[in-house]
Scaffold this motif. Structure first.
Motif, PDB file in Angstrom:
ATOM      1  N   ASP A  43       0.871  -1.181   0.000  1.00  0.00           N
ATOM      2  CA  ASP A  43       0.000   0.000   0.000  1.00  0.00           C
ATOM      3  C   ASP A  43       0.907   1.228   0.000  1.00  0.00           C
ATOM      4  N   THR A  47      -2.101   3.507  -2.869  1.00  0.00           N
ATOM      5  CA  THR A  47      -2.206   2.756  -4.127  1.00  0.00           C
ATOM      6  C   THR A  47      -1.563   1.383  -3.973  1.00  0.00           C
ATOM      7  N   THR A  49       0.603  -1.385  -4.936  1.00  0.00           N
ATOM      8  CA  THR A  49       1.707  -1.431  -5.903  1.00  0.00           C
ATOM      9  C   THR A  49       2.566  -2.667  -5.660  1.00  0.00           C
TER      10      THR A  49
END
Length: 185
Positions: A43, A47, A49
């Protein structure tokens, strides 16, 4: 027309093999590989990733993974994501680099991983058989529409079956190689 169906069938079966190989690469065998962390999502500023997009992941030694983030602020997030993953790994964070010592696999864990590899192989086989079914249906539609004769239809279905057999054998070999890799001490 039937040739394009057969070509499409081979391409879709190849994709099933590629997906299997990618899935098996994330399974932990006896040695450290950067692909082990491919399924872990961090996180990063809200976002989700993948780790390999946030850091350089390398295996400098057979039993050690090293993660060097491009943004030092992501260290804690990467550390937390690894600890919360189902890999059972404990990272050590020195403020610059995260190191993960890969412990030896227990016999019990090896057997579990072999089962997981077998399950992935079965899923790939099902995908390949579904592709075969779709191709055979497309050939039968051409036969019903009188685009090809019954003999041509049978020949094309035989070709599709031979292609299926070839890809199923490749799945078996890939899974067997991974199982051997997992069971190797």
């Amino acid at each position: 027309m039937p040739q394009s169906i057969i070509k499409d069938t081979e391409e879709r079966m190849s994709k099933a093999i590629s997906a299997l190989k990618k899935d098996l690469a994330t399974l932990r065998a006896g040695r450290a590989t950067p692909q082990m962390l491919d399924k872990i999502v961090v996180d990063y500023y809200g976002t989700p990733t993948p780790i390999n997009q946030l850091a350089n992941v390398s295996a400098p030694e057979p039993r050690l993974l090293q993660i060097q983030p491009w943004d030092k602020g992501a260290l804690k997030d990467i550390d937390r994501a690894i600890q919360q993953s189902d890999l059972g790994l404990t990272p050590t964070n020195d403020g610059i680099i995260i190191r993960i010592a890969i412990p030896m696999l227990t016999e019990e864990r090896r057997k579990e991983l072999v089962k997981v590899a077998g399950k992935s192989g079965e899923e790939a086989k099902v995908a390949i058989r579904n592709v075969r079914r779709d191709a055979n249906e497309a050939i039968k539609k051409l036969e019903k529409a009188a685009t090809i004769s019954e003999d041509e239809s049978r020949d094309h279905q035989d070709t599709i079956q031979k292609t299926t057999d070839k890809f199923i054998a490749e799945v078996d070999k890939t899974v067997k190689d991974k199982e051997k890799d997992i069971l190797e001490v």
